[in-house]
Design a protein around this motif. Structure first.
Motif, PDB file in Angstrom:
ATOM      1  N   HIS A 203     125.941   9.070  53.965  1.00  0.00           N
ATOM      2  CA  HIS A 203     125.199   8.083  53.174  1.00  0.00           C
ATOM      3  C   HIS A 203     125.181   8.594  51.732  1.00  0.00           C
ATOM      4  CE1 HIS A 203     123.332   6.172  56.838  1.00  0.00           C
ATOM      5  NE2 HIS A 203     123.704   7.344  57.323  1.00  0.00           N
ATOM      6  N   PHE A 204     125.709   7.812  50.800  1.00  0.00           N
ATOM      7  CA  PHE A 204     125.872   8.367  49.454  1.00  0.00           C
ATOM      8  C   PHE A 204     125.677   7.317  48.362  1.00  0.00           C
ATOM      9  CE2 PHE A 204     129.984   6.800  50.794  1.00  0.00           C
ATOM     10  CZ  PHE A 204     130.590   6.297  49.655  1.00  0.00           C
ATOM     11  N   HIS A 205     125.349   7.829  47.165  1.00  0.00           N
ATOM     12  CA  HIS A 205     125.223   7.005  45.971  1.00  0.00           C
ATOM     13  C   HIS A 205     125.168   7.944  44.764  1.00  0.00           C
ATOM     14  CE1 HIS A 205     123.812   3.936  43.124  1.00  0.00           C
ATOM     15  NE2 HIS A 205     124.214   3.053  44.016  1.00  0.00           N
ATOM     16  N   SER A 206     125.551   7.412  43.623  1.00  0.00           N
ATOM     17  CA  SER A 206     125.519   8.250  42.420  1.00  0.00           C
ATOM     18  C   SER A 206     124.089   8.581  41.997  1.00  0.00           C
ATOM     19  CB  SER A 206     126.254   7.553  41.272  1.00  0.00           C
ATOM     20  OG  SER A 206     125.652   6.295  40.997  1.00  0.00           O
ATOM     21  N   ARG A 207     123.128   7.772  42.456  1.00  0.00           N
ATOM     22  CA  ARG A 207     121.711   8.034  42.166  1.00  0.00           C
ATOM     23  C   ARG A 207     121.003   8.334  43.479  1.00  0.00           C
ATOM     24  NH1 ARG A 207     119.759   3.156  38.370  1.00  0.00           N
ATOM     25  NH2 ARG A 207     117.779   4.255  38.694  1.00  0.00           N
ATOM     26  N   PRO A 208     120.414   9.502  43.627  1.00  0.00           N
ATOM     27  CA  PRO A 208     119.861   9.908  44.924  1.00  0.00           C
ATOM     28  C   PRO A 208     118.751   8.994  45.433  1.00  0.00           C
ATOM     29  CG  PRO A 208     119.181  11.429  43.181  1.00  0.00           C
ATOM     30  CD  PRO A 208     120.246  10.544  42.603  1.00  0.00           C
ATOM     31  N   GLU A 209     118.029   8.341  44.502  1.00  0.00           N
ATOM     32  CA  GLU A 209     116.928   7.479  44.938  1.00  0.00           C
ATOM     33  C   GLU A 209     117.417   6.231  45.667  1.00  0.00           C
ATOM     34  OE1 GLU A 209     117.445   6.501  40.457  1.00  0.00           O
ATOM     35  OE2 GLU A 209     117.683   8.215  41.829  1.00  0.00           O
ATOM     36  N   PRO A 268     118.616  17.888  53.013  1.00  0.00           N
ATOM     37  CA  PRO A 268     118.344  16.911  51.950  1.00  0.00           C
ATOM     38  C   PRO A 268     119.628  16.559  51.205  1.00  0.00           C
ATOM     39  CG  PRO A 268     116.767  18.727  51.894  1.00  0.00           C
ATOM     40  CD  PRO A 268     117.835  19.131  52.866  1.00  0.00           C
ATOM     41  N   ALA A 269     119.553  15.467  50.437  1.00  0.00           N
ATOM     42  CA  ALA A 269     120.734  14.993  49.712  1.00  0.00           C
ATOM     43  C   ALA A 269     121.311  16.084  48.813  1.00  0.00           C
ATOM     44  CB  ALA A 269     120.364  13.767  48.876  1.00  0.00           C
ATOM     45  N   ARG A 270     122.649  16.261  48.886  1.00  0.00           N
ATOM     46  CA  ARG A 270     123.334  17.239  48.059  1.00  0.00           C
ATOM     47  C   ARG A 270     124.441  16.545  47.285  1.00  0.00           C
ATOM     48  NH1 ARG A 270     124.481  22.861  50.995  1.00  0.00           N
ATOM     49  NH2 ARG A 270     125.322  23.138  48.890  1.00  0.00           N
ATOM     50  N   ALA A 282     124.633  12.815  48.559  1.00  0.00           N
ATOM     51  CA  ALA A 282     124.885  12.351  49.923  1.00  0.00           C
ATOM     52  C   ALA A 282     124.055  13.116  50.934  1.00  0.00           C
ATOM     53  CB  ALA A 282     126.377  12.494  50.263  1.00  0.00           C
ATOM     54  N   THR A 283     123.688  12.408  52.007  1.00  0.00           N
ATOM     55  CA  THR A 283     123.130  13.042  53.199  1.00  0.00           C
ATOM     56  C   THR A 283     124.126  12.844  54.328  1.00  0.00           C
ATOM     57  OG1 THR A 283     121.946  11.028  53.857  1.00  0.00           O
ATOM     58  CG2 THR A 283     120.750  12.625  52.497  1.00  0.00           C
ATOM     59  N   VAL A 284     124.085  13.735  55.307  1.00  0.00           N
ATOM     60  CA  VAL A 284     125.081  13.732  56.383  1.00  0.00           C
ATOM     61  C   VAL A 284     124.374  13.676  57.733  1.00  0.00           C
ATOM     62  CG1 VAL A 284     127.007  14.977  57.444  1.00  0.00           C
ATOM     63  CG2 VAL A 284     126.650  15.079  54.954  1.00  0.00           C
ATOM     64  N   SER A 295     119.196  23.387  64.165  1.00  0.00           N
ATOM     65  CA  SER A 295     118.376  23.026  63.016  1.00  0.00           C
ATOM     66  C   SER A 295     119.144  22.207  61.996  1.00  0.00           C
ATOM     67  CB  SER A 295     117.846  24.298  62.342  1.00  0.00           C
ATOM     68  OG  SER A 295     118.949  25.115  61.923  1.00  0.00           O
ATOM     69  N   SER A 296     120.473  22.290  62.004  1.00  0.00           N
ATOM     70  CA  SER A 296     121.237  21.566  60.997  1.00  0.00           C
ATOM     71  C   SER A 296     122.018  20.398  61.570  1.00  0.00           C
ATOM     72  CB  SER A 296     122.240  22.526  60.322  1.00  0.00           C
ATOM     73  OG  SER A 296     123.153  23.025  61.282  1.00  0.00           O
TER      74      SER A 296
END
Length: 618
Positions: A203-209, A268-270, A282-284, A295-296
């Motif tokens: 899940h990704f976007h140029s803006r994390p919000e 969290p998003a990286r 993005a989050t994975v 845990s991951s």
């Protein structure tokens, strides 16, 4: 600048309408003609609904949400398949009555070939979002309408259907198309999530919000790094259409390996850098049926096979049940389900849970009739260490606590002892539960669904069920029809085969078997039908494509024969003759399949060799 963009869009829309009018003329339509008002019959529509099962299942909750935003605007929402056949519609009663006069309802086809220029048909032809306003419709009979439609693409980029909002042209709102587009994206995202249950999802976007919103890109890869699907936002951000993206890999697009991403799952998003040099956050998610939780790594179970939409296979009684259920989902109203044993009460309860806002929470089912009276309180309420002799050393959380945040399903609640009914009443009133031996109560929050094959009103009247509890559990009362009264038996059979038996193998039912099924009274309802089909499926040889009478359990055929003799409404002689013919055919087919070997034929039929010899002599 904005004015120039708006003018350009209006010009493009004009070109789409103009091209559609040209096509309409080539179809032999003319403006003053009477439209095609034919509508598919119930069984025919059931087949079409079954073909579009996934689309229908994921679109209905979105349609309900969309309708909440446009209610009381003299409009309606329609979902169609890729041919323009309306699968489902809902809307304001006053407008629905007008819409039905032009066959704008389930079972009608709104392709350009049938209706000329209209938003549904023109969206299918142009494969883009289209608004058709008033006299832009080719047929004069439809000039009172304004329609806004968007194509719904399946996870492979093929046209799956159309979502449409239609209303009175006098109530046209410019924001309608934006709502329809958003709803279409939601459906497409749900289809991707349900289709690809294993692998890596980014899940990704140029803006994390924007991650977690409709603006996010979603890309799905298998564990070899091959791209499986991507939603529209992902295609836009990656700058490639899905057809071109499907030849790309995780490494070529995001510059990472699957091992890299699996290690980052759940974090969290990286920030990642796309192949184009553009940075995105993005989050994975890592989904694998057989993966080990760490845990991951987010290990997610495969999606459930059923939902409220999938329970509607053409029977009007079930359609009414589902329609009523949808009105109370998420509103903290308890549901009481009645019906014969095996009629599908737990199936309905699970579907309600899956379509509810609590679907991410647990679904805890308790059969009150199967638990000994001495254990049912500890099972429901739980207990602490040392609460009684034989208690587990660390105590145990009861079913009520286990259901916290989700749904508690109490099956056969009419068999709950009176002493425990008072405890349950307190839980429902105060929303706390006291485990046995505990010094303090535990707060709980759950949706309550109860079921019973008994008539609870009669139990209340004779003092076997508390009246105050009855009114606590009876928020919405539903009664499931028995299988023998349903009009969608063939669709139900196909659904059971698809979900419980076939395991990806194409298997159909022979016409003789369906004829027997439709005559049977099914005292065991769905449980009996499912068992018969599972057993028959197990009897198939590797290359069998049809379930035939020879594959049916012997006791089931005997039950059919006994029923025809016992039921005075059955034509005994013809029924006996028919069964005798079927039995003879079954024996002959078995003998042929096993090269005349009586012992092998008897084993395949589940009967003795003596029976085979007797049938052969007959």
């Amino acid at each position: 600048m904005q004015h120039a963009i708006g003018a350009s869009l209006r010009h493009a829309q004009h070109d789409v309408i103009h091209a559609s009018h040209g096509r309409s003329a080539t179809f032999g339509l003319f403006a003053t003609m009477r439209p095609d008002y034919s509508v598919l019959s119930g069984p025919e529509l059931s087949v079409k609904l079954d073909e579009s099962r996934a689309l229908w299942a994921h679109a209905l909750p979105v349609m309900e949400t969309l309708y909440a935003q446009i209610a009381n605007t003299h409009s309606m929402i329609a979902l169609t398949d890729a041919s323009g056949l309306i699968l489902h519609s809902l809307g304001d009663d006053d407008f629905l009555a007008r819409a039905q006069k032009v066959a704008l309802r389930a079972g009608a086809v709104w392709s350009e070939e049938h209706q000329g220029t209209n938003a549904i048909g023109t969206t299918i032809a142009a494969r883009e979002a289209v608004t058709v306003h008033g006299d832009q419709h080719y047929l004069r009979a439809n000039h009172f309408l304004t329609c806004s439609s968007v194509p719904i693409l399946d996870p492979l980029g093929n046209l799956g259907g159309v979502l449409d909002v239609t209303g009175d042209r006098r109530g046209y709102h410019q924001h309608t198309m934006a709502l329809v587009k958003m709803s279409g994206q939601m459906i497409e995202n749900r289809l991707i999530a349900s289709t690809f249950t294993d692998g890596l999802r980014i899940h990704f976007h140029s803006r994390p919000e924007f991650i977690g919103t409709l603006m996010e890109g979603i890309a799905v890869f298998d564990l070899d790094g091959r791209l499986l699907s991507a939603n529209r936002s992902a295609q836009f951000q990656l700058g490639l259409e899905l057809g071109h993206l499907r030849v790309q890999t995780l490494s070529s697009l995001f510059g990472v390996t699957t091992d890299d991403l699996i290690a980052r799952a759940g974090e969290p998003a990286r920030r990642f850098e796309l192949y184009s040099g553009v940075g995105v956050f993005a989050t994975v998610e890592f989904h694998a049926r057989a993966a080990t939780h760490s845990s991951s790594t987010a290990v997610v179970a495969p999606p459930a096979q059923s939902s409220l939409a999938e329970l509607c296979t053409g029977d009007a009684q079930m359609q009414d049940v589902v329609m009523r259920v949808r009105k109370v989902i998420g509103k903290n109203i308890p549901i009481l389900i009645g019906g014969e044993t095996g009629a599908g009460k737990e199936m309905l309860a699970r579907a309600i849970h899956r379509d509810s806002p609590r679907s991410a929470g647990p679904f805890v089912a308790v059969n009150c009739a199967s638990l000994p009276e001495t254990l049912i309180e500890s099972e429901l309420s739980g207990y602490v260490q040392g609460a009684f002799t034989g208690a587990a050393k660390r105590g145990a959380a009861g079913k009520i606590v286990q259901a916290n945040g989700g749904t508690l399903f109490l099956d056969e609640i009419g068999d709950m002892p009176l002493s425990l009914q008072s405890r349950l009443l307190r839980v429902l009133q105060e929303r706390v539960v006291e485990p046995l031996g505990a010094a303090r109560a535990v707060p709980v929050d759950f949706t309550l669904i109860c079921a019973s094959n008994r008539k609870l009103r009669e139990q209340v009247a004779c003092g076997e069920f508390r009246e105050d509890l009855y009114y606590r559990v009876n928020g919405l009362s539903l009664t499931l029809p028995p299988l023998r009264e349903r009009t969608d038996l063939r669709a139900v059979v196909n659904r059971i085969l698809r979900t419980e038996c076939a395991e990806g193998r194409a298997v159909s039912i022979d016409a003789d078997v369906l004829e027997l099924f439709e005559r049977h009274r099914w005292p065991g309802n769905f449980r009996q039908l499912s068992n018969v089909l599972r057993t028959a499926y197990a009897m198939l040889d590797e290359h069998d494509a049809f379930i035939r009478v020879t594959h049916l359990p012997r006791d089931f055929v005997d039950e059919l024969n006994d029923a025809s003799l016992a039921d005075p409404a059955q034509p005994h002689a013809s029924a006996d003759a028919r069964l005798a013919d079927i039995e003879a055919s079954a024996v002959a087919a078995a003998m042929q399949a096993h090269g005349g070997n009586v012992s092998a034929a008897a084993r395949a039929l589940g009967v003795s060799r003596t029976t085979v010899y007797r049938k052969l002599r007959a």
